[in-house]
Enzyme design. Structure first.
Site, PDB file in Angstrom:
ATOM      1  N   ASP A 140       0.676  -1.569   0.110  1.00 12.40           N
ATOM      2  CA  ASP A 140      -0.162   0.241  -0.147  1.00 12.40           C
ATOM      3  C   ASP A 140       0.459   0.870   0.162  1.00 12.40           C
ATOM      4  O   ASP A 140       1.723   1.845   1.175  1.00 12.40           O
ATOM      5  CB  ASP A 140      -0.685  -0.048   0.747  1.00 12.40           C
ATOM      6  CG  ASP A 140      -2.270   1.177   1.221  1.00 12.40           C
ATOM      7  OD1 ASP A 140      -1.850   1.842   0.241  1.00 12.40           O
ATOM      8  OD2 ASP A 140      -3.213   0.600   2.066  1.00 12.40           O
ATOM      9  N   GLU A 145       1.947  -4.287   3.620  1.00 12.45           N
ATOM     10  CA  GLU A 145       1.168  -3.957   4.643  1.00 12.45           C
ATOM     11  C   GLU A 145      -0.290  -5.174   5.015  1.00 12.45           C
ATOM     12  O   GLU A 145       0.014  -5.954   3.756  1.00 12.45           O
ATOM     13  CB  GLU A 145      -0.474  -2.914   4.108  1.00 12.45           C
ATOM     14  CG  GLU A 145      -1.801  -2.958   4.940  1.00 12.45           C
ATOM     15  CD  GLU A 145      -2.747  -2.032   5.025  1.00 12.45           C
ATOM     16  OE1 GLU A 145      -1.789  -0.664   4.546  1.00 12.45           O
ATOM     17  OE2 GLU A 145      -3.456  -2.164   5.128  1.00 12.45           O
TER      18      GLU A 145
END
Lengths: 563, 65
Positions: A140, A145
């Site tokens: 991300d 993430e």
């Protein structure tokens, strides 16, 4: 339900090339995720994220932001972004599976068929995978993430959050073993101290009947003051650390608005993204973006548990007046002031003219909620569940001890644990607050490598309280929670890694050899697809083709029918 | 181990029991030191980046959500 509800945590990790701090973070993040997708999952994973159900611009206040007026960083549903810099091959072709025609077919909650896309070259890096524990692991912006699977309790949130730390750590170790690939260090924090912040977001499924204005009114003073017990601590004050000194929260100085849709700029206390990934007539998803990434298990546990039980109170529909009276005169200013007040003694201005400290405000919340849980137990004749009772007892105890004996809280409260060693080093070596050794300690606190991380050293020395068994964490790396739809998603990935082309929170797309079309199985109810619901079904089918035939041929067993 | 810890220091700093070179530490922070903290600090000295200043300067992240 009290503290129990559908919840989860998304964490963007800091990333740094070891010995090469200028290395491209987008490329390294993609390499980290790819290493795990290819080497870290038994049988590898070819399942990619399916963007079909994403709607990041839907606002809880009842409208949708026009795409053309959205900041590019808000368009999180575009599978072609983020791309590694330079001439790296494309990534995230995953979502392309969504392109085909759809025709409803089958009987099981609307299994639909999609045209199978033409064969595509396998990209060298993948930006987005679904893990056998039901989590989403992806790139991300410029960070790896980990979005945990859906869980139903704060303790399970800790288990699958800790599993995420292990996934990231193993990814970096796997990457380092591949010739030509960089060595990277990963940090579970929220700022570089130079103006950049990246998030740790909590998600809570909340009854749609709760007016969003209630969420704004009752959560704002709570979220502004809760860092006193769940802040991770940060050296430096101001977004760029302009002033020397310590503060309670990683994230507080990046809060700039009271309410809003943004998550990457003008970050609000109350985020209005309204993408429930569930029946939108029954639920909203509260997306809390102001929290810190916590290494302390107790901090994560109480952060999720107290927020969840407050939402339970709002769902009861009758909120005591004492909570309405806590409205802050200047919530954004108060968020910064709370974080900067290490004495915990400075009062905040309330809208009604009163002045209260963060701890006094938290005391009202814990007392009101404890009374409401007690009254509910009396009315229904059922005692609160173990975790609810434990969260309330710990919360109340900490609010008392933080006022009377804060030094006694360092085993449970992360910002105090970090302050304890920072201040110890500062006094031992007579350092100013802005000395690089103290700044390095703050950054290395959340280094995931046990041989380098300061928190890890504290944990090994038993200087902090642990809540979950390492064996539970180990299992949570490869197994989903059993009481949410993450069970079906994770088990399907774990059992049939070659037969799933894509998945997201709301659906799984099967690609069964010999079938003319892809088959999309919706998982729109987070409380279905549990082990109780589909465990026997999964056990009865050794391959995905047979499972899909069963899913499309017979109605599902009712949730209530038990085994 | 102890000798190595000192070797790893970026710049040797005076110990608090040396002649104080600057303003004395505040009373609150001095009392926070205890045997457990001293032992933790020994471990931290072992793992802290040897060139703290370069490490901190190089720790630059892109903004995220």
């Amino acid at each position: 339900m009290t503290v129990r509800r559908i919840m989860g945590i998304e964490t963007e990790y800091g990333i740094l090339g070891i010995g090469n701090p200028g290395a491209n973070p987008m490329l390294m993040s993609a390499q980290v995720v790819t290493a795990y997708a290819n080497e870290g999952i038994h049988g590898g994973s070819r399942a990619r994220w399916d963007y079909q159900d994403e709607d990041p611009l839907r606002d809880a206040r009842g409208w949708s932001l026009d795409r053309s007026s959205a900041h590019p960083s808000q368009l999180t549903d575009n599978p072609s972004r983020p791309a590694p810099d330079g001439d790296g091959p494309g990534n995230g072709s995953a979502g392309s599976a969504a392109g085909g025609d759809e025709a409803t077919g089958g009987n099981w909650g609307g299994v639909t068929q999609r045209r199978r896309p033409a064969p595509q070259p396998e990209p060298a890096t993948v930006a987005n995978v679904i893990l056998p524990n039901g989590a989403r692991y992806y790139v991300d912006h410029a960070h790896p993430e980990y979005s945990s699977p859906e869980v139903t309790s704060p303790l399970d949130a800790v288990r699958w959050d800790r599993a995420g730390e292990e996934v990231l750590l193993r990814s970096a170790r796997l990457l380092a073993q591949i010739p030509g690939m960089p060595q990277v260090a990963l940090y579970k924090n929220n700022t570089d101290g130079k103006g950049a912040s990246y998030g740790t977001h909590e998600n809570y499924l909340v009854g749609r009947e709760v007016p969003f204005d209630d969420i704004i009114d009752y959560l704002t003073p709570f979220l502004v003051t809760r860092p006193v017990f769940c802040g991770a601590g940060r050296l430096g004050r101001g977004q760029r650390g302009e002033q020397a000194g310590y503060q309670i929260s990683q994230r507080a100085d990046f809060i700039e608005a009271e309410v809003g849709l943004e998550t990457t700029l003008r970050r609000p206390i109350i985020n209005t993204r309204d993408e429930p990934h569930a029946d939108a007539t029954r639920y909203r998803r509260l997306h809390v973006i102001v929290g810190d990434a916590n290494m302390h298990e107790v901090s994560t546990y109480l952060k999720l548990g107290t927020t969840s039980v407050l939402l339970w109170l709002l769902e009861q529909g009758q909120v005591p007046l004492e909570l309405s009276a806590l409205r802050l005169a200047d919530p954004v200013g108060a968020a910064h002031a709370v974080s900067h007040d290490l004495t915990l003694g400075s009062p905040l201005d309330l809208a009604d003219g009163r002045r209260m400290t963060a701890l006094q405000i938290q005391r009202v919340y814990v007392d009101v909620i404890t009374a409401a849980v007690g009254a509910h137990a009396e009315r229904t004749g059922t005692a609160p569940d173990t975790q609810t009772a434990d969260v309330l007892a710990r919360w109340s105890d900490l609010v008392t001890r933080l006022a009377d004996a804060p030094a006694s809280c360092a085993r449970e409260v992360e910002w105090l644990a970090k302050l304890r060693v920072l201040d110890g080093m500062r006094t031992r070596d007579d350092l100013p607050w802005d000395h690089p050794r103290l700044a390095a300690l703050d950054l290395q606190w959340s280094d995931l490598r046990p041989e380098r991380g300061i928190y890890a050293k504290m944990a090994a020395a038993r200087a902090v309280e642990r809540l979950v068994d390492p064996a539970d964490v180990e299992r949570a790396i490869t197994h989903p929670p059993e009481d949410t739809r993450a069970y079906f998603r994770g088990e399907a990935i774990r059992r049939f890694p070659d037969a799933i082309s894509a998945a997201n929170w709301d659906a799984i797309v099967f690609d069964v050899p010999g079938q003319a079309h892809l088959q999309r199985v919706p998982t729109s109810d987070p409380l279905r697809g549990t082990r109780r619901h589909v465990g026997d079904l999964l056990d009865a089918h050794a391959d995905a083709g047979s499972l899909l035939r069963a899913l499309t041929a017979v109605p599902p067993p009712a949730e209530e029918s038990g085994t | 181990m102890a000798a190595r810890q000192y070797d790893q220091r970026n710049t040797p700093e005076p110990r608090p029991d040396d002649e104080p070179a600057g303003p004395p530490p505040t009373a609150g922070s001095a009392s926070a030191r205890d045997a457990e903290v001293d032992s933790l600090l020994d471990e931290i000295d072992d793992v802290l980046e040897t060139n703290a200043e370069t490490f901190v300067r190089g720790f630059v992240q892109k903004g995220g959500q």
